[in-house]
Design a protein around this motif. Structure first.
Motif, PDB file in Angstrom:
ATOM      1  N   VAL A  13      -9.995   3.688  -2.318  1.00 56.05           N
ATOM      2  CA  VAL A  13      -9.925   3.812  -0.867  1.00 56.05           C
ATOM      3  C   VAL A  13      -8.966   4.945  -0.526  1.00 56.05           C
ATOM      4  N   GLU A  14      -9.555   6.030  -0.114  1.00 61.14           N
ATOM      5  CA  GLU A  14      -8.824   7.272   0.143  1.00 61.14           C
ATOM      6  C   GLU A  14      -7.611   7.047   1.066  1.00 61.14           C
ATOM      7  N   ASP A  15      -7.856   6.420   2.214  1.00 65.35           N
ATOM      8  CA  ASP A  15      -6.802   6.264   3.226  1.00 65.35           C
ATOM      9  C   ASP A  15      -5.563   5.584   2.675  1.00 65.35           C
ATOM     10  N   LEU A  16      -5.802   4.603   1.810  1.00 64.77           N
ATOM     11  CA  LEU A  16      -4.670   3.829   1.298  1.00 64.77           C
ATOM     12  C   LEU A  16      -4.119   4.411  -0.001  1.00 64.77           C
ATOM     13  N   GLY A  17      -4.887   5.292  -0.592  1.00 67.54           N
ATOM     14  CA  GLY A  17      -4.495   5.801  -1.916  1.00 67.54           C
ATOM     15  C   GLY A  17      -4.550   4.708  -2.952  1.00 67.54           C
TER      16      GLY A  17
ATOM     17  N   PHE B 122      -1.054  -8.519   0.934  1.00 67.69           N
ATOM     18  CA  PHE B 122      -1.327  -7.257   1.623  1.00 67.69           C
ATOM     19  C   PHE B 122      -2.705  -7.323   2.270  1.00 67.69           C
ATOM     20  N   GLU B 123      -2.731  -7.061   3.589  1.00 71.47           N
ATOM     21  CA  GLU B 123      -3.977  -7.109   4.342  1.00 71.47           C
ATOM     22  C   GLU B 123      -4.785  -8.363   3.988  1.00 71.47           C
ATOM     23  N   ASP B 124      -6.044  -8.173   3.569  1.00 77.68           N
ATOM     24  CA  ASP B 124      -6.876  -9.337   3.254  1.00 77.68           C
ATOM     25  C   ASP B 124      -6.780  -9.722   1.781  1.00 77.68           C
ATOM     26  N   GLY B 125      -5.787  -9.218   1.096  1.00 76.83           N
ATOM     27  CA  GLY B 125      -5.649  -9.529  -0.331  1.00 76.83           C
ATOM     28  C   GLY B 125      -4.222  -9.382  -0.792  1.00 76.83           C
ATOM     29  N   MET B 126      -4.047  -8.799  -1.971  1.00 74.26           N
ATOM     30  CA  MET B 126      -2.698  -8.670  -2.505  1.00 74.26           C
ATOM     31  C   MET B 126      -2.499  -7.317  -3.179  1.00 74.26           C
ATOM     32  N   LEU B 127      -1.255  -6.856  -3.136  1.00 72.08           N
ATOM     33  CA  LEU B 127      -0.921  -5.656  -3.903  1.00 72.08           C
ATOM     34  C   LEU B 127      -0.825  -6.052  -5.366  1.00 72.08           C
TER      35      LEU B 127
ATOM     36  N   ILE C  13      -4.483  -1.614  -5.849  1.00 76.50           N
ATOM     37  CA  ILE C  13      -3.646  -1.005  -6.877  1.00 76.50           C
ATOM     38  C   ILE C  13      -3.406   0.449  -6.516  1.00 76.50           C
ATOM     39  N   HIS C  14      -2.158   0.808  -6.300  1.00 79.54           N
ATOM     40  CA  HIS C  14      -1.894   2.193  -5.920  1.00 79.54           C
ATOM     41  C   HIS C  14      -2.211   3.130  -7.075  1.00 79.54           C
ATOM     42  N   LYS C  15      -2.817   4.266  -6.731  1.00 79.21           N
ATOM     43  CA  LYS C  15      -3.308   5.171  -7.781  1.00 79.21           C
ATOM     44  C   LYS C  15      -2.205   5.642  -8.714  1.00 79.21           C
ATOM     45  N   THR C  16      -0.998   5.806  -8.172  1.00 78.61           N
ATOM     46  CA  THR C  16       0.080   6.307  -9.023  1.00 78.61           C
ATOM     47  C   THR C  16       0.375   5.339 -10.166  1.00 78.61           C
ATOM     48  N   HIS C  17       0.165   4.045  -9.900  1.00 77.15           N
ATOM     49  CA  HIS C  17       0.400   3.056 -10.958  1.00 77.15           C
ATOM     50  C   HIS C  17      -0.606   3.206 -12.091  1.00 77.15           C
ATOM     51  N   LEU C  18      -1.845   3.448 -11.694  1.00 75.85           N
ATOM     52  CA  LEU C  18      -2.886   3.519 -12.719  1.00 75.85           C
ATOM     53  C   LEU C  18      -2.816   4.805 -13.502  1.00 75.85           C
ATOM     54  N   GLN C  19      -2.395   5.863 -12.793  1.00 79.16           N
ATOM     55  CA  GLN C  19      -2.442   7.154 -13.461  1.00 79.16           C
ATOM     56  C   GLN C  19      -1.169   7.452 -14.244  1.00 79.16           C
ATOM     57  N   SER C  20      -0.232   6.515 -14.191  1.00 79.42           N
ATOM     58  CA  SER C  20       0.995   6.749 -14.946  1.00 79.42           C
ATOM     59  C   SER C  20       0.688   6.757 -16.434  1.00 79.42           C
ATOM     60  N   GLU C  21       1.465   7.524 -17.157  1.00 81.04           N
ATOM     61  CA  GLU C  21       1.183   7.715 -18.567  1.00 81.04           C
ATOM     62  C   GLU C  21       1.354   6.453 -19.381  1.00 81.04           C
ATOM     63  N   HIS C  22       2.221   5.570 -18.881  1.00 78.24           N
ATOM     64  CA  HIS C  22       2.523   4.368 -19.651  1.00 78.24           C
ATOM     65  C   HIS C  22       1.376   3.389 -19.671  1.00 78.24           C
ATOM     66  N   PHE C  23       0.476   3.616 -18.742  1.00 82.67           N
ATOM     67  CA  PHE C  23      -0.562   2.625 -18.616  1.00 82.67           C
ATOM     68  C   PHE C  23      -1.860   3.095 -19.244  1.00 82.67           C
ATOM     69  N   ASN C  24      -2.406   2.236 -20.026  1.00 85.14           N
ATOM     70  CA  ASN C  24      -3.686   2.542 -20.652  1.00 85.14           C
ATOM     71  C   ASN C  24      -4.766   1.648 -20.117  1.00 85.14           C
TER      72      ASN C  24
END
Ligand code: 5GP
Ligand code: ZN
Length: 610
Positions: free
Chosen positions: A410-414, A479-484, A428-439
């Motif tokens: 979701v572009e607006d929320l990143g 968060f909103e209708d769900g959870m972070l 899930i914020h994109k920065t979390h997924l794209q971090s190097e530590h995460f596979n």
């Protein structure tokens, strides 16, 4: 010719629309993606409430307004139950009931053959619709009888592509014979028709091979799967069969009616590990009196027993429900019972419906119909209680680890969003997924079919890389209708295997071994149960399961190992010869799943003789 579709109502309708799209596009029709210059509209209607009827009519009128020259075909439950009404709407050309829905392509052909198209439109006249006179019966009941004549599951063809890239629906049955007193659906959908198990399995196999990772079993009343006397399978057989299919996917039930299943049946489903911990269990009312009048066939007690076994099995089991307010003779006290139960159970979602009087049903002539304002009042109160219930459910899930199937970015929320297996929308914020530590599981796991779908897109757009992937997360905040959610580092499949591997443990010095040679690529150590006076094992430090798993990129390493074997043999004084053995996989006698060469020397070997 360009065809546009509009679908109202349930998942079964959506599924059938997809089947029609497949069918028509195979016949050369163009499936419209916008509303421009449409030649044919197919409107797949719903009649579950009077609101659904109204929406169905609105869609028809809207279509005609947008594209006045288009041909309009109306199908689905509204067309089934109220064919004359549908035909009477200005601009409607073809009305097709549910039992003929899949013949729409032929009907269209016939339509155009009979009436050559002029200016793209056959007729603007109301009531000029193509209707099989025999199907225009006076009462809803005779429509139902008509459907009763269809005696086989309507094979509508395998659906291989549906709108979403992650979740696919499989229709397992049609029809319902429960006749809840308020419900028009048995009349609109006709008698029970379960789909043969093999056909369901083959569709599932096809979808999994195409990369879909969630298979949703759907039907008019899924729990009634296989209750026909000609069937020996039931819904558990379907789950069992799908659960045993290979692949990285999960199974979701769209709903199981408590009018059919009970607590002990539910328990039988717990052993299927691919089945999501989520169930839609329509309650309809918290009052035993109203349940009885609704012909719901269970008591509050029995409903609560199901809830109990589910939450004992998994306290965070996702349970969603439907509740009707303002059923005839529903007193304040009855309504309070519905409210109370919503306050006592932590539902992940409560759908509130105002009772809608459907002509032809038993409840439509019941005394004590509740007026609209009262229904609205009760509905508003219950919606609030339902939202609070969901918040309690979310709270229970705080800091819990769940597996999410990512559906979109979701572009607006990143944020990436997707659902946990217990049906919480996770952000899930994109920065979390794209971090190097995460596979992401997918990143290191090249299973053949896993990424057929994302693969095509990810090359151009990195954002899409995580769509259609499972990610383990911790739920951190409502968060909103769900959870972070935050991805948690987890072992990829490869890593998991390694952590259980004896030889990797030897490499990591977690298990002691009598090491005789080591460098950055290989390790050589004495076998603990030697078969000859000299018996050492040479292994690569990289975890390769067997000779059979050697990949092209391992070539250099393999050559290196052969050279090392020769050097090791020299240091072991095996100048008179030695034997190099590799046992590959089960039939080759391999007992440790990490590629290794045995180096045997100084005779006393069992084979070859002498
Ligand atoms: P495979 O049967 O897979 O071809 O060979 C496995 C070999 O590994 C056997 O000869 C077995 O004795 C050896 N082995 C298994 N576990 C250990 C261990 O913990 N240490 C050592 N040094 N050898 C092991
Ligand atoms: Zn290993």
């Amino acid at each position: 010719m360009k065809i546009a579709f509009h679908t109202l109502g349930c998942k079964v309708n959506q599924y059938e629309t997809e089947a029609l799209k497949n069918n028509l596009s195979a016949k050369g029709y163009e499936i419209a993606t916008d509303e421009g210059a449409i030649d044919i509209y197919i409107i797949n209607t719903c009649t579950v409430t009077s609101l659904a009827d109204r929406k169905s009519r609105q869609y028809i009128r809207r279509a005609k307004k947008l594209n006045p020259h288009s041909v309009i075909a109306v199908t689905g439950c509204y067309a089934q139950v109220s064919p004359e009404e549908a035909a009477g709407i200005e601009g409607v050309d073809i009305v097709v009931g549910n039992e003929d829905k899949m013949n729409i392509p032929e009907q269209l052909e016939k339509f155009f053959a009979d009436k050559p198209v002029q200016n793209g439109s056959k007729s603007q006249d109301a009531g000029n619709a193509l209707l099989d006179a025999s199907k225009l019966n006076e009462s809803v009941m005779s429509e139902y009888e008509l459907l009763q004549n269809a005696d086989e599951y309507f094979e509508i063809g395998i659906i291989s592509e549906v709108g979403s890239r992650t979740r696919a629906f499989i229709k397992v049955q049609d029809g319902c014979d429960r006749f809840c007193s308020y419900c028009i659906i048995p009349y609109a959908r006709g008698k029970l028709q379960s789909r043969p198990l093999e056909s369901i399995v083959s569709e599932a196999r096809n979808l999994i091979d195409k990369g879909f990772k969630e298979i949703v079993l759907t039907g008019i009343n899924t729990a009634l799967y296989g209750v026909e006397s000609s069937f020996s399978d039931d819904i558990e057989s379907v789950i069992k069969a799908l659960n045993s299919l290979a692949g990285d996917f999960r199974i979701r039930l769209s709903s199981l009616e408590p009018t059919v299943i009970d607590a002990s049946y539910i328990k039988k489903l717990f052993k299927y590990e691919k089945l999501c911990h989520h169930i839609h269990l329509s309650l309809q009312s918290g009052s035993d009196k109203i349940l009885k009048s609704m012909n719901r066939r269970y008591s509050m007690d029995e409903y609560m027993q199901i809830i109990k076994v589910l939450t004992e099995f998994d306290p965070e089991y996702g349970i969603s429900t439907d509740i009707i307010v303002g059923f005839p003779e529903e007193t304040n006290e009855d309504f309070e019972e519905s409210l109370k139960i919503t306050e006592n159970i932590d539902f992940c979602k409560v759908h509130v419906f105002k009772y809608s009087n459907r002509k032809g049903t038993t409840a439509s002539t019941m005394r004590g119909q509740i007026d609209g304002t009262e229904k609205s009042k009760r509905s508003a109160v219950l919606i609030t209680a339902g939202d609070t219930s969901a918040v309690r459910f979310f709270e229970k899930n705080l800091n819990k680890e769940k597996k999410v199937l990512i559906e979109e970015f979701v572009e607006d929320l990143g944020c990436y969003t997707g659902y946990t297996d217990n049906y919480i929308k996770a952000y899930i914020h994109k920065t979390h997924l794209q971090s190097e530590h995460f596979n992401c599981n997918h990143a290191n796991n090249g299973t053949a079919n896993s990424n057929h779908i994302t693969g095509n897109r990810s090359s151009s757009d990195n954002i899409d890389k995580y769509v259609n992937e499972f990610v383990n997360v911790r739920l951190t905040e409502i968060f909103e209708d769900g959870m972070l959610a935050e991805p948690i580092e987890f072992e990829t499949k490869e890593e998991k295997k390694m952590s259980n591997c004896i030889f990797c443990k030897i490499v990591n010095k977690e298990i002691p071994a009598n090491v005789m040679y080591e460098d950055d690529k290989v390790l050589c150590f004495h076998d603990i149960t030697p078969k000859a006076p000299v018996h050492v094992l040479l292994i690569p430090k990289k975890h390769i399961v067997s000779m059979d798993d050697v990949r092209p990129e391992d070539q250099e390493l393999m050559g290196y190992m052969i050279v090392k074997i020769k050097e090791i043999a020299e240091t072991l004084d095996l100048e008179n010869g030695y034997r190099v053995v590799n046992n590959c996989k089960k039939d080759g006698g391999q007992t440790v799943d990490h590629l290794h060469f045995h180096i045997l020397g100084k005779r006393q070997m069992m084979w070859p003789p002498g």
